[in-house]
Design a protein around this motif. Sequence first.
Motif, PDB file in Angstrom:
ATOM      1  N   LEU A 177      -1.960  10.863   2.651  1.00 26.71           N
ATOM      2  CA  LEU A 177      -0.724  11.336   3.294  1.00 26.71           C
ATOM      3  C   LEU A 177      -0.831  12.782   3.735  1.00 26.71           C
ATOM      4  CD1 LEU A 177       1.963   9.721   0.944  1.00 26.71           C
ATOM      5  CD2 LEU A 177       1.100   8.900   3.150  1.00 26.71           C
ATOM      6  N   HIS A 232       0.833  -1.204   0.000  1.00 25.69           N
ATOM      7  CA  HIS A 232       0.000   0.000   0.000  1.00 25.69           C
ATOM      8  C   HIS A 232       0.864   1.248   0.000  1.00 25.69           C
ATOM      9  CE1 HIS A 232      -3.479   2.518   0.702  1.00 25.69           C
ATOM     10  NE2 HIS A 232      -2.929   3.006   1.813  1.00 25.69           N
ATOM     11  N   GLY A 233       1.962   1.235   0.750  1.00 26.99           N
ATOM     12  CA  GLY A 233       2.857   2.387   0.785  1.00 26.99           C
ATOM     13  C   GLY A 233       3.487   2.656  -0.567  1.00 26.99           C
ATOM     14  N   GLU A 234       3.883   1.581  -1.261  1.00 32.09           N
ATOM     15  CA  GLU A 234       4.457   1.746  -2.593  1.00 32.09           C
ATOM     16  C   GLU A 234       3.439   2.339  -3.558  1.00 32.09           C
ATOM     17  OE1 GLU A 234       7.579   1.379  -3.543  1.00 32.09           O
ATOM     18  OE2 GLU A 234       8.045   0.947  -1.434  1.00 32.09           O
ATOM     19  N   LEU A 237       0.966   4.394  -2.799  1.00 35.13           N
ATOM     20  CA  LEU A 237       0.772   5.804  -2.483  1.00 35.13           C
ATOM     21  C   LEU A 237       1.894   6.668  -3.051  1.00 35.13           C
ATOM     22  CD1 LEU A 237      -0.477   5.645   1.233  1.00 35.13           C
ATOM     23  CD2 LEU A 237      -1.832   5.961  -0.831  1.00 35.13           C
ATOM     24  N   LYS A 238       3.112   6.117  -3.160  1.00 32.34           N
ATOM     25  CA  LYS A 238       4.234   6.880  -3.710  1.00 32.34           C
ATOM     26  C   LYS A 238       4.021   7.204  -5.185  1.00 32.34           C
ATOM     27  CE  LYS A 238       7.687   4.875  -0.590  1.00 32.34           C
ATOM     28  NZ  LYS A 238       8.903   4.032  -0.503  1.00 32.34           N
ATOM     29  N   LYS A 239       3.197   6.399  -5.871  1.00 33.12           N
ATOM     30  CA  LYS A 239       2.958   6.594  -7.292  1.00 33.12           C
ATOM     31  C   LYS A 239       1.837   7.607  -7.545  1.00 33.12           C
ATOM     32  CE  LYS A 239       4.344   1.851  -8.297  1.00 33.12           C
ATOM     33  NZ  LYS A 239       3.912   0.552  -8.899  1.00 33.12           N
ATOM     34  N   LYS A 259      -0.093  11.339  -7.113  1.00 32.87           N
ATOM     35  CA  LYS A 259       0.255  12.720  -6.941  1.00 32.87           C
ATOM     36  C   LYS A 259      -0.553  13.327  -5.811  1.00 32.87           C
ATOM     37  CE  LYS A 259       0.695  17.128  -9.407  1.00 32.87           C
ATOM     38  NZ  LYS A 259       0.494  17.829 -10.715  1.00 32.87           N
ATOM     39  N   SER A 260       0.095  13.762  -4.750  1.00 31.71           N
ATOM     40  CA  SER A 260      -0.542  14.368  -3.575  1.00 31.71           C
ATOM     41  C   SER A 260      -1.698  13.523  -3.072  1.00 31.71           C
ATOM     42  CB  SER A 260      -1.046  15.785  -3.906  1.00 31.71           C
ATOM     43  OG  SER A 260       0.005  16.621  -4.322  1.00 31.71           O
TER      44      SER A 260
END
Length: 226
Positions: free
Chosen positions: A224, A211-213, A215-217, A219-220
């Motif tokens: 987070l 899930h964290g990976e 979210l990194k993809k 935009k805003s």
Amino acid sequence: MREIVLDTETTGFKPEEGHRLVEIGCIELVNHVATGERFHVYLNPERDMPAEAFAVHGLSSDFLADKPLFNDVAAEFVAFIGDAPLVIHNAAFDMTFLNWELKIAGYPTMPKERAIDTLLMARQKFPGSPASLDALCKRFGVDNAGRTLHGALLDAQLLAEVYLELRGGRQAGLALASGPVNKGGVASVRIDRPFREARIFALSAEETAAHGELLKKLKSPLWLAE
């Protein structure tokens, strides 16, 4: 609630023209269920039987000659029907003859409002459709194969089934469960279910990392935002 499903046979159409009752059939209903109690009698009309009437019910003058007069059974008839509503198909016809005979026998006549007319019920429910007893039996799947001639008791039995269908079907008023009755007169229904512990749906470490990976993809991502 007690009701009486009733039918009659006669020598003709109008008592004022000298026609009389020749048969009365009654079926007792309590809460729209037949109890098995009935009143049935053939009557001596003290007159001849017109061919037209004989063709309808098949009751001859010879057959009726030794039958009682209405006066002889009036007290028993009045006691059986009591003050219950009368369920009749084409009620005006039967009520006219019954009141004529009751008056002759010295009994009070019955108000027309006492009758529940299944003919009117059928016409209101199925406007424009045939509303005879045979037609209604066919519509509701009531077996009338034995009705080759009209007969007061048989017709009352068939009418009792038709009346129930006109009121909404065979389950009208059916109690689905026994037990306490609430203020509305409806039986309370209690359903017991086995106890189950609340389920905990926790994410595994691998699912959290994936899930964290993701979210990194994005935009805003809102997830987070502080």
